[in-house]
Design a protein around this motif. Sequence first.
Motif, PDB file in Angstrom:
ATOM      1  N   UNK A  96       0.947  -2.317  12.408  1.00 48.93           N
ATOM      2  CA  UNK A  96       1.390  -2.404  11.220  1.00 48.93           C
ATOM      3  C   UNK A  96       2.742  -1.978  11.301  1.00 48.93           C
ATOM      4  N   UNK A  97       3.582  -2.916  10.711  1.00 45.40           N
ATOM      5  CA  UNK A  97       5.168  -2.789  10.771  1.00 45.40           C
ATOM      6  C   UNK A  97       5.658  -2.882   9.337  1.00 45.40           C
ATOM      7  N   UNK A  98       6.710  -2.032   8.723  1.00 47.31           N
ATOM      8  CA  UNK A  98       6.788  -1.910   7.381  1.00 47.31           C
ATOM      9  C   UNK A  98       8.015  -2.891   7.368  1.00 47.31           C
TER      10      UNK A  98
ATOM     11  N   UNK B  81       0.688  -1.322   0.012  1.00 46.39           N
ATOM     12  CA  UNK B  81      -0.185  -0.115   0.100  1.00 46.39           C
ATOM     13  C   UNK B  81       0.991   1.128   0.014  1.00 46.39           C
ATOM     14  N   UNK B  82       0.213   2.493  -0.268  1.00 46.13           N
ATOM     15  CA  UNK B  82       0.830   3.656  -0.296  1.00 46.13           C
ATOM     16  C   UNK B  82       0.525   4.186   1.217  1.00 46.13           C
TER      17      UNK B  82
ATOM     18  N   UNK C 277      -3.456   4.575   5.482  1.00 45.23           N
ATOM     19  CA  UNK C 277      -4.544   5.549   6.424  1.00 45.23           C
ATOM     20  C   UNK C 277      -5.945   5.052   6.275  1.00 45.23           C
ATOM     21  N   UNK C 278      -6.111   4.840   5.072  1.00 42.14           N
ATOM     22  CA  UNK C 278      -7.541   4.451   4.834  1.00 42.14           C
ATOM     23  C   UNK C 278      -7.762   2.897   5.403  1.00 42.14           C
TER      24      UNK C 278
END
Length: 209
Positions: A203-205, A165-166, A171-172
């Motif tokens: 949420x972890x990158x 995702x971006x 965020x959405x």
Amino acid sequence: MTDPEESMPTVAADGGPPDRDGRAGARSARTPLRVLAHPLRSRLLAQLRVHGAATATELAVALETNTGATSYHLRQLAEVGLIEDTGGGTGRRRVWRARSAGAAAEVSAGIPDPEDPDDLAAADWLARDYLEHFTDRAGSWLDARTEWPAPWQPVLGLEDHLVLVTAEQMTALREELVEVLGRYRRLGQGNPRAKRVSVYTCALPVDRP
């Protein structure tokens, strides 16, 4: 020339994050964020949110501490609006409750000022304390999971999902998850089979910045 030791932050004597001016807790009472960044206060707020209103004595028993310390830190939380007196106590026996429900991410502690090292230190401490608290909760589930009825065991515990995702899409996604959790917050009310469940989102990158 400034002495290097004078520019180093001093760890607060009460176990909270460092204060820029070196005085333990000197500025911590200014914002909810700084007040909450303390090991006992964060546990007190979590206990009130999960288990409901309680007295200082009841909280001291639950958290294995003493009533004097519990009473002091409850007043600190109340001063910045994180908890409140229900008014249901008698005499000096006060009954406290959290002013807002939900996970630690919803705590009305405010957003840290990126220009204020004290705010950043408090936010970092609180995030790491939250992670430690989550680890304890997850470990308790792993220890007790075989005691739960079969329908519960496969739907509780840890899992992860990979998405691409971006930042805007993330965020959405987060907003949609919050909306879903909001719908389920009281869905089981009045049902004797319903159990309270803490749903954590983290949420972890995977990729580098």
